[in-house]
Write a protein that holds these residues in place. Sequence first.
Motif, short mmCIF file in Angstrom:
data_model
loop_
_atom_site.label_atom_id
_atom_site.label_comp_id
_atom_site.label_asym_id
_atom_site.label_seq_id
_atom_site.Cartn_x
_atom_site.Cartn_y
_atom_site.Cartn_z
N SER A 55 -13.64 -3.35 7.97
CA SER A 55 -14.43 -2.23 8.46
C SER A 55 -14.28 -1.02 7.55
CB SER A 55 -14.00 -1.85 9.88
OG SER A 55 -12.67 -1.34 9.87
N THR A 56 -15.23 -0.09 7.66
CA THR A 56 -15.14 1.13 6.86
C THR A 56 -13.92 1.96 7.24
OG1 THR A 56 -16.60 2.24 8.45
CG2 THR A 56 -17.63 1.25 6.51
N ARG A 57 -13.54 1.92 8.52
CA ARG A 57 -12.35 2.67 8.95
C ARG A 57 -11.09 2.09 8.29
NH1 ARG A 57 -9.13 5.48 8.98
NH2 ARG A 57 -7.95 6.55 10.61
N THR A 58 -11.04 0.78 8.18
CA THR A 58 -9.89 0.15 7.50
C THR A 58 -9.87 0.52 6.03
OG1 THR A 58 -9.97 -1.70 9.06
CG2 THR A 58 -8.78 -2.04 6.99
N LEU A 59 -11.04 0.55 5.39
CA LEU A 59 -11.12 0.93 3.99
C LEU A 59 -10.65 2.37 3.79
CD1 LEU A 59 -14.57 -0.64 3.04
CD2 LEU A 59 -12.32 -1.45 2.33
N GLU A 60 -11.02 3.26 4.70
CA GLU A 60 -10.57 4.65 4.60
C GLU A 60 -9.05 4.73 4.73
OE1 GLU A 60 -12.77 6.41 7.74
OE2 GLU A 60 -14.58 6.78 6.53
N ARG A 61 -8.49 3.87 5.59
CA ARG A 61 -7.03 3.86 5.73
C ARG A 61 -6.36 3.36 4.46
NH1 ARG A 61 -3.93 -0.22 7.79
NH2 ARG A 61 -5.79 -1.23 8.66
N TYR A 62 -6.94 2.31 3.82
CA TYR A 62 -6.39 1.82 2.55
C TYR A 62 -6.42 2.91 1.48
CZ TYR A 62 -6.87 -2.95 4.47
OH TYR A 62 -6.77 -4.08 5.23
N ILE A 63 -7.53 3.64 1.41
CA ILE A 63 -7.67 4.70 0.40
C ILE A 63 -6.62 5.78 0.63
CG2 ILE A 63 -9.18 6.52 -0.45
CD1 ILE A 63 -11.55 4.66 0.16
N ALA A 64 -6.44 6.18 1.89
CA ALA A 64 -5.46 7.23 2.21
C ALA A 64 -4.05 6.77 1.87
CB ALA A 64 -5.57 7.61 3.68
N ASN A 65 -3.73 5.52 2.20
CA ASN A 65 -2.39 4.99 1.91
C ASN A 65 -2.15 4.90 0.41
OD1 ASN A 65 -1.91 4.74 4.63
ND2 ASN A 65 -2.37 2.56 4.73
N TYR A 66 -3.19 4.51 -0.34
CA TYR A 66 -3.03 4.39 -1.80
C TYR A 66 -2.83 5.76 -2.43
CZ TYR A 66 -4.00 3.27 -6.68
OH TYR A 66 -3.91 3.15 -8.04
N ARG A 68 -1.58 8.27 -1.06
CA ARG A 68 -0.30 8.83 -0.61
C ARG A 68 0.88 8.15 -1.28
NH1 ARG A 68 2.92 6.67 2.98
NH2 ARG A 68 1.24 5.31 3.72
N ALA A 69 0.86 6.82 -1.39
CA ALA A 69 2.03 6.09 -1.88
C ALA A 69 1.72 5.11 -3.01
CB ALA A 69 2.70 5.33 -0.71
N GLY A 70 0.50 5.12 -3.53
CA GLY A 70 0.18 4.24 -4.64
C GLY A 70 0.18 2.77 -4.23
N TRP A 71 0.60 1.91 -5.14
CA TRP A 71 0.58 0.45 -4.90
C TRP A 71 1.39 0.07 -3.68
CZ3 TRP A 71 -2.01 -3.59 -7.06
CH2 TRP A 71 -1.50 -4.87 -6.85
N GLU A 72 2.56 0.69 -3.50
CA GLU A 72 3.42 0.35 -2.36
C GLU A 72 2.74 0.66 -1.03
OE1 GLU A 72 6.30 -1.24 -2.59
OE2 GLU A 72 6.05 -1.33 -4.77
#
Length: 474
Positions: A55-66, A68-72
């Motif tokens: 979902s787009t919401r999941t993609l937004e969460r992936y972008i925010a996590n990346y 914030r913390a990069g690959w990890e």
Amino acid sequence: MDFEMQEQIAAFRYGLIAPIVSRQSPMLPGELKHLLEEIASRTYTIPGSHRTTVSTRTLERYIANYRRAGWEGLKPKPRPATNRTSIPLSVLQAAIDLRKERPERSVEQIIFLLEQGSITAPGSIAPSTLARHLRKAGVSRQELLHNATPQKGRRRFEASDVHEIWQSDFQHTLYLPDPTHPGKRKKAILFAIMDDYSRLIVHAEFYWDEKLPRLEDSLKKAILRYGIPEQFYCDNGAAFSSHHLLRICGKLGIRLSHSRAFRPQGRGKIERFFRFIDTSFKPEAYNLIERGDIQGLAQLNNALTAWLDGYYHIRKHGGTGQTPLARATASKRTMKRVPISELTDIFLWEENRKVDKTGCVHVFGNIYEVPCELSGEKVKLRFDPFDLSVIQVWFDGKRFPDAIPLDLHRSVHKRVKTKPSESIQEIEPSPGEVNTGELSFFHLAEEKQREGWKSIPLTFAPKPDESRGDEDGN
């Protein structure tokens, strides 16, 4: 969840958001929303999951996590391990036959047919388990439907600005006198990285093999000179498909993409460059090899540099109507860069090892001592494959003192060495070889290169205003 699965999931998630997080130019209003909706509209084979969409919401969460913390930040949080149900071979074969019969069938439909046909007991097969086995057998619905799709025409593509896309590939170019076997020749393999927009060769170098360390070496040199591109486009060879390369691109914010298998047309620009190498560089190089002026990789690479800067880069390209150098330097693009220390750290290799009771780890035949408090723990080791005497020790995201070598049998990783027996052939006489005397194409190209340097104006820092100093009484 083990480390390998975490890395696979992180790689998949980065592949989804790479077109967004690798973007170095600002997006237009509404462009981000359009990209998210386009990515979410596709179906995927997701590692460790039976789902096929995101979902787009999941993609937004992936972008925010990346961000914030990069690959990890893309790795999933650890979960308790669960037992996986196995499927009898006869039942699995029946499921494979049902999928091949009608590739459109979903996993749930296949389970329904197996249960109604009394091939398996109701409720004995989980959809996620069967989907995993079907993917492993190469009969996933996505793969079968893709293979059945008829090929369509292709259109030409070109990046909109310099250093947006880099294309790369290896070429088996020519043979040199083998340094360890007199009377024999050894294959020299060229690795080249080309800028898609300008056709500028950001780096090219000859090696004795086409393994991952050679790719890393060239990519690092290209980034140090020109900066970080948005996209790195390559084929599906072993070196290009390695997880280590994907991790490097993920940490640098580069979108790694591969051409489709058995479809080299997508790499047409770099393939055209290799054909030009065969017709322009290769004959001149063989001429100097036969004369004894080129006997090793260092001399061959010097000739390549002279040919690139003194001929190829200042020659008008038939596809663009401009020289690669002029087309590249005309751009006002500001490249993204990282400090050399950070870049070196990103290119380090990684291995996981369990520390024994004596506080030691065994790596590649070597024995190292690590801090005693890590005994019994599984640690991450980071190292330069060209120097195994220095190994970083990481545990739970924290760096500990470097490992101390106790028994160093191997100072260099075996993958960065070329076996002496590889790519060797007997030297045969070459009748009909024409000696052009003192005239050398590469010597003339090098002189042309030096002339280009002279045309570049030198600039100096402005001198202090002496008159102003006098007014101040100094």
